[in-house]
Design a protein around this motif. Structure first.
Motif, PDB file in Angstrom:
ATOM      1  N   ARG A  52       0.817  -1.213   0.000  1.00 12.75           N
ATOM      2  CA  ARG A  52       0.000   0.000   0.000  1.00 12.75           C
ATOM      3  C   ARG A  52       0.854   1.267   0.000  1.00 12.75           C
ATOM      4  N   ASP A  53       1.552   1.546   1.083  1.00 15.15           N
ATOM      5  CA  ASP A  53       2.393   2.746   1.160  1.00 15.15           C
ATOM      6  C   ASP A  53       3.353   2.601   2.341  1.00 15.15           C
ATOM      7  N   ASN A 103       5.060  -0.080  -4.060  1.00 13.19           N
ATOM      8  CA  ASN A 103       3.813   0.304  -3.397  1.00 13.19           C
ATOM      9  C   ASN A 103       2.909   1.084  -4.342  1.00 13.19           C
ATOM     10  N   THR A 104       1.667   1.300  -3.917  1.00 12.87           N
ATOM     11  CA  THR A 104       0.735   2.110  -4.724  1.00 12.87           C
ATOM     12  C   THR A 104       1.226   3.548  -4.813  1.00 12.87           C
ATOM     13  N   ALA A 114      -4.822   5.141   4.293  1.00  8.96           N
ATOM     14  CA  ALA A 114      -4.565   4.854   2.874  1.00  8.96           C
ATOM     15  C   ALA A 114      -4.731   6.130   2.059  1.00  8.96           C
ATOM     16  N   LYS A 120      -3.720   8.318  -5.540  1.00 10.28           N
ATOM     17  CA  LYS A 120      -3.267   7.099  -6.220  1.00 10.28           C
ATOM     18  C   LYS A 120      -3.297   7.284  -7.739  1.00 10.28           C
ATOM     19  N   GLU A 146      -6.417  -2.682  -0.844  1.00  7.40           N
ATOM     20  CA  GLU A 146      -6.009  -1.433  -1.503  1.00  7.40           C
ATOM     21  C   GLU A 146      -4.980  -1.706  -2.598  1.00  7.40           C
ATOM     22  N   ALA A 147      -4.010  -2.549  -2.285  1.00  2.00           N
ATOM     23  CA  ALA A 147      -2.957  -2.857  -3.259  1.00  2.00           C
ATOM     24  C   ALA A 147      -3.534  -3.636  -4.444  1.00  2.00           C
ATOM     25  N   TRP A 150      -5.742  -1.497  -6.768  1.00  2.00           N
ATOM     26  CA  TRP A 150      -4.972  -0.482  -7.495  1.00  2.00           C
ATOM     27  C   TRP A 150      -4.881  -0.844  -8.977  1.00  2.00           C
ATOM     28  N   HIS A 198      -3.516  -7.888   3.989  1.00  2.00           N
ATOM     29  CA  HIS A 198      -2.508  -6.933   4.448  1.00  2.00           C
ATOM     30  C   HIS A 198      -1.862  -7.481   5.727  1.00  2.00           C
TER      31      HIS A 198
END
Length: 230
Positions: A52-53, A103-104, A114, A120, A146-147, A150, A198
């Motif tokens: 994710r980040d 990551n995103t 997020a 994004k 989230e990932a 994406w 996650h």
């Protein structure tokens, strides 16, 4: 493996245009908040991880996937490859060199929330370019919803629905799905996604099960010491 100077400058320019980077944490560790945290790795690594980040520890060390969640990933990788407990932090850094990391959005958000879809999207074309141009592998283990989702950004309604439907499947952490990315230069490449939950300790539903699920993926992908590069 590193970004090209042009990509580096493009990330810095994009980062300067957004709000929400956790500048305070960057200042605490004397890090540049415009500098992207992308692990990359050697371009011929067979397996990549898409998260994710970055968080606080990632800013501190200037490396992705090095904090609590990343340590869970690295510990499982080490035990799978060497059949023994990971001895220390330096071993966790070393084992990461056998994989590609991305990551995103390569910046830490305030409060570890997020990034918004707007942010994004802001980085999406350049992240696509990095994935397509800086890595030869095509097998990605995605970490969290989230990932995974994406990969639907900027795609057709049907493609987004296909990914969303896959995420709803009971067997999503045992199955895989093919996606094709295209960057702003018109370059396209097809990737195989192998989603996992996650690895955050806050993810109570899956945290305890994560090492076993990752090990299952590593078996599925035939990850061995002599089979890490293309």
């Amino acid at each position: 493996m590193s970004l090209t100077p042009q990509q580096q400058e493009q990330f810095r320019a994009l980062a300067a245009e957004i709000e929400g980077i956790d500048v305070e944490v960057y200042q605490r560790f004397e890090r540049d908040p415009l500098e992207p945290i992308i692990g990359l790795g050697k371009p011929n690594q067979r397996i990549g991880f898409f998260g994710r980040d970055p968080g606080r520890d990632e800013v501190r060390h200037g490396e992705p996937f090095i904090g609590t969640g990343g340590q869970l990933v690295r510990k499982a990788l080490y035990e799978h490859l060497y059949d023994e407990k990971m001895p220390d932090f330096e071993a966790s850094r070393a084992v990461g060199e056998h994989f590609f990391w991305i990551n995103t959005v390569p910046y830490k958000p305030v409060g570890n929330k997020a990034w918004s879809m707007k942010v994004k999207r802001h980085f999406h074309g350049l992240m696509n370019e990095v994935l397509i141009s800086r890595w030869e592998g095509r097998t990605l283990i995605t970490l969290g919803r989230e990932a995974f989702l994406w990969f639907g950004i900027g795609r057709s309604k049907e493609e987004r629905a296909r990914l969303e439907a896959f995420w709803q499947r009971e067997d999503r952490f045992e199955s895989s799905i093919e996606v094709t990315l295209e960057d702003d230069r018109g370059e396209a490449q097809t990737f195989q996604l192998y989603p996992l939950p996650h690895p955050s300790p806050l993810n109570q539903t899956w945290y305890a099960r994560f090492p076993g699920l990752l090990n299952q993926r590593l078996e599925q992908l035939d990850v061995r010491k002599d089979n890490l590069a293309l």
